[in-house]
Design an enzyme around this catalytic site. Structure first.
Site, PDB file in Angstrom:
ATOM      1  CB  CYS A  73      14.830  62.764  21.959  1.00  0.00           C
ATOM      2  SG  CYS A  73      13.047  62.879  22.087  1.00  0.00           S
ATOM      3  CB  CYS A  81      14.159  59.390  18.858  1.00  0.00           C
ATOM      4  SG  CYS A  81      13.583  61.097  18.780  1.00  0.00           S
ATOM      5  CE  LYS A 147       7.699  63.261  16.832  1.00  0.00           C
ATOM      6  NZ  LYS A 147       8.164  62.809  18.147  1.00  0.00           N
ATOM      7  NE  ARG A 157      12.788  68.551  18.110  1.00  0.00           N
ATOM      8  CZ  ARG A 157      13.060  68.363  16.825  1.00  0.00           C
ATOM      9  NH1 ARG A 157      14.016  69.071  16.251  1.00  0.00           N
ATOM     10  NH2 ARG A 157      12.403  67.465  16.132  1.00  0.00           N
ATOM     11  NE  ARG A 169      13.669  64.721  17.508  1.00  0.00           N
ATOM     12  CZ  ARG A 169      14.631  64.815  18.413  1.00  0.00           C
ATOM     13  NH1 ARG A 169      15.762  64.145  18.256  1.00  0.00           N
ATOM     14  NH2 ARG A 169      14.481  65.577  19.479  1.00  0.00           N
ATOM     15  CD  GLU A 185       5.851  55.441   8.795  1.00  0.00           C
ATOM     16  OE1 GLU A 185       5.703  54.635   9.730  1.00  0.00           O
ATOM     17  OE2 GLU A 185       6.965  55.743   8.326  1.00  0.00           O
ATOM     18  CE  LYS A 200       4.739  65.480  18.267  1.00  0.00           C
ATOM     19  NZ  LYS A 200       5.631  64.792  19.141  1.00  0.00           N
ATOM     20  CB  SER A 226       5.536  72.864  21.863  1.00  0.00           C
ATOM     21  OG  SER A 226       6.464  72.509  20.849  1.00  0.00           O
ATOM     22  CE1 TYR A 265       3.051  70.626  25.806  1.00  0.00           C
ATOM     23  CE2 TYR A 265       2.420  70.827  23.501  1.00  0.00           C
ATOM     24  CZ  TYR A 265       3.245  70.304  24.475  1.00  0.00           C
ATOM     25  OH  TYR A 265       4.255  69.450  24.117  1.00  0.00           O
TER      26      TYR A 265
HETATM   27  C1  PBG Z   1       9.848  63.079  21.384  1.00  0.00           C
HETATM   28  C2  PBG Z   1       8.744  64.026  21.235  1.00  0.00           C
HETATM   29  C3  PBG Z   1       8.757  65.305  20.637  1.00  0.00           C
HETATM   30  C4  PBG Z   1       7.488  65.812  20.804  1.00  0.00           C
HETATM   31  C5  PBG Z   1       6.740  64.867  21.477  1.00  0.00           C
HETATM   32  N1  PBG Z   1       7.523  63.755  21.708  1.00  0.00           N
HETATM   33  C6  PBG Z   1       9.834  66.095  20.047  1.00  0.00           C
HETATM   34  C7  PBG Z   1      10.502  65.726  18.801  1.00  0.00           C
HETATM   35  O1  PBG Z   1      10.145  64.802  18.062  1.00  0.00           O
HETATM   36  O2  PBG Z   1      11.501  66.408  18.551  1.00  0.00           O
HETATM   37  C8  PBG Z   1       7.058  67.178  20.344  1.00  0.00           C
HETATM   38  C9  PBG Z   1       5.953  67.726  21.100  1.00  0.00           C
HETATM   39  C10 PBG Z   1       5.663  69.152  20.911  1.00  0.00           C
HETATM   40  O3  PBG Z   1       6.272  69.895  20.121  1.00  0.00           O
HETATM   41  O4  PBG Z   1       4.772  69.594  21.628  1.00  0.00           O
HETATM   42  N2  PBG Z   1      10.148  62.278  20.305  1.00  0.00           N
HETATM   43 ZN    ZN Z   2      12.222  61.354  20.598  1.00  0.00          ZN
END
Ligand code: PBG
Ligand code: ZN
Length: 275
Positions: A73, A81, A147, A157, A169, A185, A200, A226, A265
């Site tokens: 992505c 992705c 995820k 993002r 997504r 999964e 996550k 994040s 972070y």
């Molecule tokens: C990429 C990815 C993402 C994150 C980590 N790897 C973004 C998404 O799936 O849109 C998110 C990380 C975060 O929010 O800190 N696939």
């Molecule tokens: Zn991605």
């Protein structure tokens, strides 16, 4: 996002050194290239951004474990992705070949753990085969197995410039209301050869983390994403929450729910305080 920046190759190697000196064990790299195309082909280029960064980090901070996020992505002009069909759907199987290609290229450049985050079906098996066939059978896979399609990824993002240009997504990431699928999964990824799993986001999914941890034969990590980090900072800036204490408590809760390791972070803030 407060305290979170895109960094250049040299600056990033410097901050990896700082992290190493603080006692952190590992760093995960995400590439945000200037040049994007439909396939995200710069992700497997021999002198790609992350490939060059791996070299610089190995030199500046040889003790820190170099993990790479594996996805498309940040590299595609459409922000999805994987490969996208003319109808605008992500095409799972052609994406697998590209993931293997990206993984081999990053391992060639010195990546020590490959962490695929794209939630494609069969991604762990395809990456494992690619690595094994190209002299990297010793490089482990940390799969973002569980995820969720979460609104908590917003600040990432924004920083990574990776919001999808159309659609969302939800065809490949998981439904937040579904907990049983998490176990499926996780089991699939272990069967395909995952060495570690990740759940996550973390805080809104502590129940899932505990479930996956109890069922998993391999270590399970959690990614405090994040949005989780940003909301603690935002509340602290408003004088509503004590930043240090809420960060510590949030990490403790993730650990308590079963995380063997945490991607956050807040790693450096926390390490500084522990030191
Ligand atoms: C990429 C990815 C993402 C994150 C980590 N790897 C973004 C998404 O799936 O849109 C998110 C990380 C975060 O929010 O800190 N696939
Ligand atoms: Zn991605």
């Amino acid at each position: 996002m407060p305290g979170v920046y895109q960094e250049s190759v040299d600056r990033l190697a410097q901050s990896a050194k700082e992290s190493q000196d603080l006692g952190l064990t590992s760093v995960i790299l995400f590439g945000v290239p200037d040049e994007k195309d439909a396939l995200g082909s710069s992700s497997w280029s021999k002198d790609g951004l992350v490939q060059r960064t791996l070299e610089a980090v190995a030199k500046e901070a040889p003790e820190i474990l170099r993990v790479v996020d594996l996805c498309f992505c940040e590299y595609t002009d459409h922000g999805h992705c994987g490969v996208v069909t003319p109808e605008g759907e992500v095409d799972n199987d052609p994406t697998l070949d590209n993931l293997a290609r990206q993984a081999v290229s990053l391992a060639d450049a010195g990546a020590q753990v490959i962490a695929p985050s794209g939630m494609m079906d069969g991604m762990v098996g395809a990456i494992r085969d690619g690595l094994d066939d190209n002299g990297h059978s010793g490089v482990p896979i940390l799969s973002y197995a569980v995820k969720y399609a979460s609104a908590f990824y917003g600040p990432f993002r924004d920083v990574a410039d990776s919001a999808p240009a159309f659609g969302d997504r939800r065809t490949y990431q998981m439904d937040p209301g579904n907990s049983i699928e998490a176990l499926r999964e996780a089991a699939l990824d272990v069967a395909e050869g995952a060495d570690m799993l990740m759940v996550k986001p973390a805080m809104p999914y502590l129940d899932i983390l505990r479930m996956v941890k109890d069922a998993s034969p391999v270590p399970v990590g959690a990614y405090q994403v994040s949005g989780e980090y940003a909301m603690l900072h935002a509340a602290a800036r408003n004088g509503w929450l004590d930043l240090d204490r809420t960060i510590e408590e949030s990490l403790l809760s993730i650990r308590r729910a079963g995380a063997d390791f945490i991607l956050t972070y807040a790693a450096r803030e926390m390490a500084r305080r522990l030191a």
